[in-house]
Enzyme design. Structure first.
Site, PDB file in Angstrom:
ATOM      1  N   CYS A  18       0.854  -1.233  -0.027  1.00 16.26           N
ATOM      2  CA  CYS A  18      -0.028   0.047   0.123  1.00 16.26           C
ATOM      3  C   CYS A  18       0.785   1.335  -0.011  1.00 16.26           C
ATOM      4  O   CYS A  18       0.259   2.367  -0.478  1.00 16.26           O
ATOM      5  CB  CYS A  18      -0.809  -0.097   1.169  1.00 16.26           C
ATOM      6  SG  CYS A  18      -2.339  -1.250   1.083  1.00 16.26           S
ATOM      7  N   ALA A  19       2.169   1.200   0.290  1.00 18.27           N
ATOM      8  CA  ALA A  19       2.994   2.497   0.304  1.00 18.27           C
ATOM      9  C   ALA A  19       3.663   2.534  -0.931  1.00 18.27           C
ATOM     10  O   ALA A  19       4.134   3.825  -1.155  1.00 18.27           O
ATOM     11  CB  ALA A  19       4.045   2.262   1.517  1.00 18.27           C
TER      12      ALA A  19
END
Length: 359
Positions: free
Chosen positions: A144-145
């Site tokens: 997700c980063a």
């Protein structure tokens, strides 16, 4: 400062209403969980109405080995990636003129949901007229980063090469990793939350010749942070049948305790306070994650309205999701001088922040 000139998003072909996802999950999990109806509340409580995936819904109720999943990942990633690149370079809402692939100097490819060597951007180069000296930087494993981290790395590239035009292409096909025989609660939460998405951003250095017709976000600076001994917070457990999700229920509490000092220190290094931020470009990891953002940063809930809307209509697409949010902000045409904070968290456990200013 390098600028984000254009962002595109592409939806996979199959829309799934949340009620349809509930019905499929009930049919697959009811024999293993006596309290299945209580557990299925996670679908209703997540504030997600629909998502988009690359395969028809019935495919997910059948058995598939790692090879089949990964072959589908490669096929769809190439097809959807080509569409995203073309849309990004032809974005008339921000670009004065269309940009040719031959004007691109580097491409960062971001993904964590399939593997390919040569990597996906190399395969896309056979479909579009990029130069043969294009720099390729594939980045795998940031989850997700990854979308925010990809933009940060493109910023650094453009600082080093101020004439450069760089693409950040983020593709995640989370649905292909679904394991119908994984009866863990992490998998149940993952089924309720994750989906597929594709996004592409064009970042250019100070001396680029590409022109825009409205204020766009300059990247003032970026920072990264890693939490030691946190491998079990989120990630993949790689087994014979593919990727099994690791998703800790402690994520919201970690964010609440960890993110605030990280953000305030970053803003303070530019002599800014949280009240100086006009636009919060937050990766919507989930409803509880967005609430944790608000609690830890002291932001009013209106600051996460766009992130919540992206989550409601698309679910959590992992790395591209924050670019979907950024695109929505750019479409609202913020005023010149407005500050934005872009934030995303992922496996590691790690965080990525970018300070933006519309100019």
């Amino acid at each position: 400062m390098p600028k984000i000139l254009s962002v595109s998003t592409v939806l996979p072909p199959h829309e799934v209403k949340q009620a349809e996802a509930v019905a499929l999950t009930r049919s697959l999990f009811s024999r293993k969980f006596k309290d299945i109806e209580r557990l299925l509340n996670v679908f209703q409580n997540g504030d997600i109405e629909k998502r988009d995936v690359c395969m028809p819904l019935e495919w997910y109720g059948q058995a598939h080995d790692f090879k089949e999943r990964n072959d589908l990942y490669i096929k769809h990633a190439i097809d959807l990636g080509v569409q995203a690149v073309q849309a990004c370079l032809q974005q008339s809402s921000t670009l004065t003129n269309e940009v040719s692939p031959s004007e691109i100097d580097a491409i960062f490819f971001i993904s964590s949901t399939g593997i390919a060597t040569p990597s996906i951007e190399a395969r896309i180069m056979n479909r579009l007229p990029f130069r043969d000296d294009l720099k390729r930087i594939p980045i795998w494993g940031l989850g997700c980063a990854g979308g925010a981290a990809g933009v940060s790395r493109a910023f650094e590239y453009c600082k080093a090469f101020p004439k450069a035009n760089v693409l950040v292409l983020s593709i995640e096909l989370c649905s292909l990793t679904f394991q119908k025989d994984d009866y863990s609660k992490s998998n149940l939460v993952g089924v309720s939350l994750f989906s597929d998405g594709v996004a592409c951003a064009l970042i250019s250095g100070d001396q680029s010749e590409i022109a825009v017709n409205i204020p766009v976000p300059s990247i003032i600076g970026t920072t990264s942070k890693w939490m030691p001994d946190s491998e079990d917070v989120m990630g993949w457990d790689i087994q014979n049948n593919g990727l099994y999700v690791i998703f800790s229920k402690s994520i919201p509490s970690i964010i609440t305790n960890w993110l605030g000092p990280f953000v305030h220190e970053f803003l303070g290094s530019y002599n800014l306070l949280k009240d100086d931020i006009n636009h919060f470009v937050a990766h919507p990891g989930g409803k509880k994650v967005l609430t944790a953002y608000e609690d830890s940063l002291g932001f009013d809930s209106s600051m996460t309205d766009i992130s919540r809307d992206v989550l409601r209509n698309h679910g959590n697409m992992s790395s591209p999701t924050v670019l979907y949010v950024l695109k929505r902000f750019m479409e609202t045409e913020p005023s010149a001088g407005d500050y934005g904070l872009m934030a995303a968290l992922g496996p590691g456990f790690c965080g990525e922040l970018l300070l933006l200013k519309w100019e």
